[in-house]
Design an enzyme around this catalytic site. Structure first.
Site, short mmCIF file in Angstrom:
data_model
loop_
_atom_site.label_atom_id
_atom_site.label_comp_id
_atom_site.label_asym_id
_atom_site.label_seq_id
_atom_site.Cartn_x
_atom_site.Cartn_y
_atom_site.Cartn_z
N LYS A 279 97.06 -52.00 -82.09
CA LYS A 279 96.17 -51.53 -83.17
C LYS A 279 96.98 -51.25 -84.44
O LYS A 279 96.61 -51.69 -85.53
CB LYS A 279 95.43 -50.24 -82.74
CG LYS A 279 94.56 -50.42 -81.50
CD LYS A 279 93.82 -49.16 -81.14
CE LYS A 279 94.70 -48.00 -80.74
NZ LYS A 279 95.53 -48.24 -79.52
N ARG B 58 87.65 -42.00 -80.71
CA ARG B 58 88.22 -42.25 -79.40
C ARG B 58 87.41 -41.59 -78.30
O ARG B 58 87.82 -41.63 -77.14
CB ARG B 58 89.58 -41.59 -79.42
CG ARG B 58 90.72 -42.34 -79.02
CD ARG B 58 91.88 -41.46 -79.41
NE ARG B 58 93.03 -41.93 -78.75
CZ ARG B 58 93.98 -42.61 -79.37
NH1 ARG B 58 93.91 -42.86 -80.65
NH2 ARG B 58 95.00 -43.00 -78.69
N ARG C 219 97.78 -41.85 -70.36
CA ARG C 219 97.05 -42.34 -71.55
C ARG C 219 96.07 -43.45 -71.15
O ARG C 219 94.96 -43.52 -71.68
CB ARG C 219 98.03 -42.81 -72.61
CG ARG C 219 98.76 -41.65 -73.28
CD ARG C 219 99.99 -42.12 -74.02
NE ARG C 219 99.70 -42.96 -75.17
CZ ARG C 219 100.61 -43.75 -75.75
NH1 ARG C 219 101.84 -43.80 -75.29
NH2 ARG C 219 100.27 -44.47 -76.79
P1 AP5 Z 1 101.31 -50.94 -81.52
O1 AP5 Z 1 100.79 -51.74 -82.64
O2 AP5 Z 1 102.23 -49.81 -81.83
O3 AP5 Z 1 100.12 -50.49 -80.54
P2 AP5 Z 1 98.97 -49.40 -80.73
O4 AP5 Z 1 97.72 -49.98 -80.16
O5 AP5 Z 1 98.93 -48.93 -82.15
O6 AP5 Z 1 99.55 -48.31 -79.76
P3 AP5 Z 1 99.57 -46.72 -79.85
O7 AP5 Z 1 100.40 -46.31 -78.65
O8 AP5 Z 1 100.04 -46.23 -81.18
O9 AP5 Z 1 98.10 -46.41 -79.63
P4 AP5 Z 1 97.50 -45.13 -79.08
O10 AP5 Z 1 96.07 -45.37 -79.34
O11 AP5 Z 1 97.83 -44.77 -77.68
O12 AP5 Z 1 98.27 -44.00 -79.90
P5 AP5 Z 1 97.97 -43.26 -81.27
O13 AP5 Z 1 99.18 -43.34 -82.08
O14 AP5 Z 1 96.68 -43.70 -81.86
O15 AP5 Z 1 102.05 -51.96 -80.52
C1 AP5 Z 1 102.72 -51.50 -79.35
C2 AP5 Z 1 104.04 -52.28 -79.17
O16 AP5 Z 1 103.72 -53.63 -78.87
C3 AP5 Z 1 104.93 -52.32 -80.42
O17 AP5 Z 1 106.28 -52.23 -80.04
C4 AP5 Z 1 104.62 -53.68 -81.06
O18 AP5 Z 1 105.75 -54.19 -81.76
C5 AP5 Z 1 104.28 -54.51 -79.83
N1 AP5 Z 1 103.26 -55.51 -80.10
C6 AP5 Z 1 102.14 -55.39 -80.86
N2 AP5 Z 1 101.42 -56.51 -80.84
C7 AP5 Z 1 102.09 -57.37 -80.02
C8 AP5 Z 1 101.86 -58.71 -79.58
N3 AP5 Z 1 100.78 -59.42 -79.99
N4 AP5 Z 1 102.75 -59.28 -78.75
C9 AP5 Z 1 103.84 -58.60 -78.33
N5 AP5 Z 1 104.13 -57.34 -78.72
C10 AP5 Z 1 103.26 -56.73 -79.55
O19 AP5 Z 1 97.72 -41.77 -80.73
C11 AP5 Z 1 98.77 -41.02 -80.12
C12 AP5 Z 1 98.20 -39.72 -79.56
O20 AP5 Z 1 97.61 -38.95 -80.64
C13 AP5 Z 1 97.05 -39.89 -78.56
O21 AP5 Z 1 97.52 -40.11 -77.24
C14 AP5 Z 1 96.32 -38.54 -78.70
O22 AP5 Z 1 97.01 -37.51 -78.04
C15 AP5 Z 1 96.42 -38.28 -80.21
N6 AP5 Z 1 95.24 -38.84 -80.92
C16 AP5 Z 1 95.25 -39.86 -81.84
N7 AP5 Z 1 94.00 -40.11 -82.27
C17 AP5 Z 1 93.19 -39.25 -81.61
C18 AP5 Z 1 91.78 -39.03 -81.59
N8 AP5 Z 1 90.96 -39.80 -82.35
N9 AP5 Z 1 91.28 -38.07 -80.79
C19 AP5 Z 1 92.09 -37.29 -80.04
N10 AP5 Z 1 93.43 -37.46 -79.97
C20 AP5 Z 1 93.97 -38.43 -80.75
#
Ligand code: AP5
Length: 217
Positions: free
Chosen positions: A13, A88, A171
């Site tokens: 994402k 979410r 997660r």
């Molecule tokens: P990346 O692009 O970083 O993936 P992502 O989907 O953004 O992953 P996140 O772990 O950031 O998502 P998340 O939803 O768990 O965490 P968030 O930060 O929102 O890609 C991942 C890896 O893969 C990278 O190394 C990239 O280079 C690689 N990659 C990407 N595309 C690729 C491809 N096509 N091929 C190969 N490799 C690839 O949230 C973190 C925490 O915050 C949550 O757990 C929660 O505690 C809190 N939080 C955030 N939002 C909320 C909410 N709305 N409500 C409650 N708690 C929340």
């Protein structure tokens, strides 16, 4: 355009949000990034959020909704935005609809990035983030030239605390329980577009932009 990206942790994402937001000329708003910025600044919001993030859980809905409401009230979001990681939960989705209705507008599209759990684990175990500029790298798929150093800004790379294997498993469980029901919330509204998010990053971006074009964006 008012767009939401939804998908499991590590679906890409954040990676796709950069390109898609630039293509649409809208701000990318990532709740995870906002929470992490608050954690690193040691704000009360950051201290509260960290407890949940480190355990792989979700920050409580009301805290998150209030934060997003404030962010959407900023002027750069008035003509459109890309939300990454929000909503979410179904209560967050209901609150977003209400927020937008109060502003006299509504969500245009929800794009679901589809990848399986094995791919999530591969992506998250190899992810490294730059402490200075925030760029996201991957040790296998998008490796920096120098070990542990960001090619873009020479900053130090680190592994997110919540990318440890036991936290990733939690997660994924939380995603299935709390976030996957969004598909049933948005599907019947005709706002949901599902997209295969496997394969090279550039191919996924092309797929995303093609999908947006077919919706007139
Ligand atoms: P990346 O692009 O970083 O993936 P992502 O989907 O953004 O992953 P996140 O772990 O950031 O998502 P998340 O939803 O768990 O965490 P968030 O930060 O929102 O890609 C991942 C890896 O893969 C990278 O190394 C990239 O280079 C690689 N990659 C990407 N595309 C690729 C491809 N096509 N091929 C190969 N490799 C690839 O949230 C973190 C925490 O915050 C949550 O757990 C929660 O505690 C809190 N939080 C955030 N939002 C909320 C909410 N709305 N409500 C409650 N708690 C929340």
């Amino acid at each position: 355009m008012r767009l939401v990206l939804v998908g499991p942790p590590g679906a890409g994402k954040g990676t796709q949000a950069e390109f898609v937001a630039a293509h649409l000329c809208v701000p990318k708003i990532s709740t995870g990034d906002i929470f992490r910025a608050n954690v690193s600044q040691g704000t009360p919001l950051g201290m509260e959020a960290k407890r949940y993030m480190d355990a792989g859980g979700l920050v409580p809905d009301q805290v998150t909704i209030d934060m997003v409401r404030d962010r959407l009230a900023e002027s750069d979001a008035s003509d459109g935005f890309l939300l990454d990681g929000f909503p979410r939960t179904v209560p967050q989705a209901v609150a977003l609809d209400k927020m937008l209705a109060d502003l006299g507008t509504s969500l245009d599209l929800v794009m679901e990035l589809v990848v399986d759990d094995d791919e999530v684990i591969r992506r998250l175990s190899g992810r490294r983030n730059c402490r200075s500029c925030g760029k996201v790298w991957h040790l296998e798929f998008d490796a920096p030239v120098r070990d542990g150093i960001c090619d873009r800004c020479n900053g130090d790379l680190f592994q997110r605390d919540d990318d440890k294997p036991e936290t990733v498993a939690e997660r994924l469980r939380v995603y299935g329980r709390d976030t996957a029901p969004l598909i049933d919330y948005y599907g019947p509204q005709g706002k949901l577009v599902g997209m295969d998010a496997t394969g090279p990053v550039e191919d996924v971006t092309v797929r995303a932009i093609d999908a947006l074009r077919s919706y007139g964006a």
